[in-house]
Motif scaffolding. Sequence first.
Motif, PDB file in Angstrom:
ATOM      1  N   ASP A  85       0.849  -1.198   0.000  1.00  0.00           N
ATOM      2  CA  ASP A  85       0.000   0.000   0.000  1.00  0.00           C
ATOM      3  C   ASP A  85       0.881   1.244   0.000  1.00  0.00           C
ATOM      4  OD1 ASP A  85      -2.386  -1.427   0.057  1.00  0.00           O
ATOM      5  OD2 ASP A  85      -2.362  -1.604   2.231  1.00  0.00           O
ATOM      6  N   TRP A  86       0.371   2.285  -0.650  1.00  0.00           N
ATOM      7  CA  TRP A  86       1.163   3.515  -0.791  1.00  0.00           C
ATOM      8  C   TRP A  86       0.205   4.696  -0.875  1.00  0.00           C
ATOM      9  CZ3 TRP A  86       2.160   6.399  -5.671  1.00  0.00           C
ATOM     10  CH2 TRP A  86       3.117   7.414  -5.505  1.00  0.00           C
ATOM     11  N   SER A  87       0.599   5.798  -0.256  1.00  0.00           N
ATOM     12  CA  SER A  87      -0.210   7.018  -0.326  1.00  0.00           C
ATOM     13  C   SER A  87       0.671   8.168  -0.765  1.00  0.00           C
ATOM     14  CB  SER A  87      -0.846   7.333   1.032  1.00  0.00           C
ATOM     15  OG  SER A  87       0.134   7.625   2.006  1.00  0.00           O
ATOM     16  N   SER A  94      -4.856  13.465   0.273  1.00  0.00           N
ATOM     17  CA  SER A  94      -4.082  12.239   0.062  1.00  0.00           C
ATOM     18  C   SER A  94      -4.816  11.291  -0.880  1.00  0.00           C
ATOM     19  CB  SER A  94      -3.842  11.536   1.407  1.00  0.00           C
ATOM     20  OG  SER A  94      -2.912  12.239   2.173  1.00  0.00           O
ATOM     21  N   ARG A  95      -4.032  10.553  -1.657  1.00  0.00           N
ATOM     22  CA  ARG A  95      -4.570   9.502  -2.501  1.00  0.00           C
ATOM     23  C   ARG A  95      -3.893   8.197  -2.092  1.00  0.00           C
ATOM     24  NH1 ARG A  95      -3.190  12.029  -8.101  1.00  0.00           N
ATOM     25  NH2 ARG A  95      -4.150  10.142  -8.987  1.00  0.00           N
ATOM     26  N   TYR A  96      -4.678   7.134  -2.099  1.00  0.00           N
ATOM     27  CA  TYR A  96      -4.218   5.848  -1.569  1.00  0.00           C
ATOM     28  C   TYR A  96      -4.268   4.796  -2.671  1.00  0.00           C
ATOM     29  CZ  TYR A  96      -5.093   8.332   2.766  1.00  0.00           C
ATOM     30  OH  TYR A  96      -5.089   9.267   3.762  1.00  0.00           O
ATOM     31  N   TYR A  97      -3.169   4.053  -2.810  1.00  0.00           N
ATOM     32  CA  TYR A  97      -3.069   3.055  -3.874  1.00  0.00           C
ATOM     33  C   TYR A  97      -2.601   1.720  -3.306  1.00  0.00           C
ATOM     34  CZ  TYR A  97      -3.110   6.998  -7.175  1.00  0.00           C
ATOM     35  OH  TYR A  97      -3.455   8.126  -7.893  1.00  0.00           O
ATOM     36  N   ARG A  98      -3.031   0.646  -3.969  1.00  0.00           N
ATOM     37  CA  ARG A  98      -2.377  -0.655  -3.816  1.00  0.00           C
ATOM     38  C   ARG A  98      -1.450  -0.807  -5.025  1.00  0.00           C
ATOM     39  NH1 ARG A  98      -2.136  -5.729  -1.375  1.00  0.00           N
ATOM     40  NH2 ARG A  98      -2.649  -4.416   0.412  1.00  0.00           N
ATOM     41  N   THR A 120      -8.548   5.287  -2.883  1.00  0.00           N
ATOM     42  CA  THR A 120      -8.839   6.521  -2.145  1.00  0.00           C
ATOM     43  C   THR A 120     -10.285   6.556  -1.646  1.00  0.00           C
ATOM     44  OG1 THR A 120      -7.196   7.700  -3.460  1.00  0.00           O
ATOM     45  CG2 THR A 120      -8.794   9.023  -2.244  1.00  0.00           C
ATOM     46  N   VAL A 123     -10.804   3.992   1.127  1.00  0.00           N
ATOM     47  CA  VAL A 123     -10.168   4.387   2.390  1.00  0.00           C
ATOM     48  C   VAL A 123     -10.980   5.475   3.081  1.00  0.00           C
ATOM     49  CG1 VAL A 123      -8.147   5.523   3.393  1.00  0.00           C
ATOM     50  CG2 VAL A 123      -7.853   3.696   1.698  1.00  0.00           C
TER      51      VAL A 123
END
Length: 564
Positions: A85-87, A94-98, A120, A123
């Motif tokens: 996981d990475w933001s 913030s944007r959240y990715y796998r 995103t 989350v």
Amino acid sequence: MATASSDLVSLPLAELELFARDLELIPIPTVQVVRDGSGFDFLAVNRAYRLAGLGVIADRSPMLALLGSRIDAFLRSTDVRSDFDWSIGQVIDSRYYRVTLARPSPTLRDRCQIAFIDLTAQVHTERSLRREMTTDSLTGLPNREGFSDMIEAVQADRGRHAVLVIDIDRFGRLNACLGGLAGDELLITVARRIKGVLRARDALARIGGDEFGILMAVDDDADEASRLAERIQRALSAPFRLSDYEIGVECSIGIAHGDDAVEDVEELIRNAQFAVKRAKTGRHVENYQTQAFTLARQQFAMETALRRAIEERQLRLAFQPICDLASGAIVSFEALARWRDSSGVEHQPSDFIPVAEESGLIVPLGRWAMDEAARTLRWWDDACGGHCGMRVAVNLSAIQMQRDDIAPVVEAALIRHDLAGDRFNLELTESAIVSDPDRIAGIMHALKALGTSLAMDDFGTGYSNLAYLQKLPIDILKIDRSFVSGMLADRDKIAIVRAILSLAQALGMRTTAEGVESNELAQTLAALGCTYGQGYLYARPLEAEDALSMIVAARAAATASSAN
């Protein structure tokens, strides 16, 4: 699309175009990265990646700036795939990715394909639901679950901390009298006042109906939590204006300190709640003490074992004789509960009777004792070939009188074992009478109607009211051993015993002195007009078989005396 200057020279142009076209068919942001001697370059990016704003020029890409070391470590490894996981971005946007790193071919050691699944919205939804789940809807404060999360975060940082639990006294009564809306208003106002005395780094939560929790950071001063508790009590001491009433609020506060020995969040909260219960006994502020909690655990364990003992009939009755002071003849026996558990440990009544009363087990215990006393009395009669001439005294506790229907219980025991009511002498304490005089009076009259005798046990040690003695159908006053023991050497005790005996005589009652341990004491009590004596002079509490042997021996002696 950028290309790598060195690694891509040998790749045919047609193959590059085919690869780029296939990449465009992937619906999620995807990029192929190649590592050259000076760093990374993009081999191909798809449309979704370009729209994601992750940078299509390698030396300007925020993705490569942030994930470059991770991509490099992956390429140097033998792994064919890596997921994490990475933001990216600030807290608000913030944007959240796998992120998935994968090799397009096992033979291409310097290239990887990177796919970004945007999480995103998911989350944000999960966090929104989590906020709702961990927030009290009335006060807007964290609830019990949110409070646990805060403590867990502090424990993870290994910070010194303390938990305070605040319980509003009499809230249930206020809520019932003034209504739910007024109760809600009171809770909101209480929360505001408490929050007003906290430091910026302290956190407040509502963890129960009328219970608040505080998580405070502790520096080097061990008394910080106690001083905060005092500030809270002062803040709540001013009356609250609710509708047309001014309400005074008091609270009880329990404090538990977090340390390395208490790693479980719920245990820390329970410790503070346990301290609150102790605070309600009158001190209002209580620090958690391990010894007190250990004692409570022991009592709970005893309660569990006692419940099992009652169900499995592991208890027994011992019988201590009560004698006529003038003649020395045995007139009755007091039934006393005894308990030897399955491991052979003998528990003292002073240990398990209070536990039975607090837990409510005194009701089944009392029912068992009543039936067992009647059964034993019937056994004595049968062994003697008829009426053995004895009565049995059975104790009734205040809790038992409040929670059980005593008269039918006594009547059922008498009928079951074919005994007349005058074979029972029922002993009540003063506390049982003063708890609810009118109701207890009705119970006593119902017991008298069965033919039983009634005794007031431990007279003089409780809340004696002469009006009770005059109105209630009491037959016997039992003088507590604290007045009898050492009486011969204490003129004040003699004066007290003389006053009790005079009172009993004036009211037409008989008297029993407890703790008689010498002939001289028995003779003095008899001379003062006391009717009966009970104590080690005559016998310690006996097993039922030994009591029967004493009865048989006494009957034989009486027969021989009358024959002479």
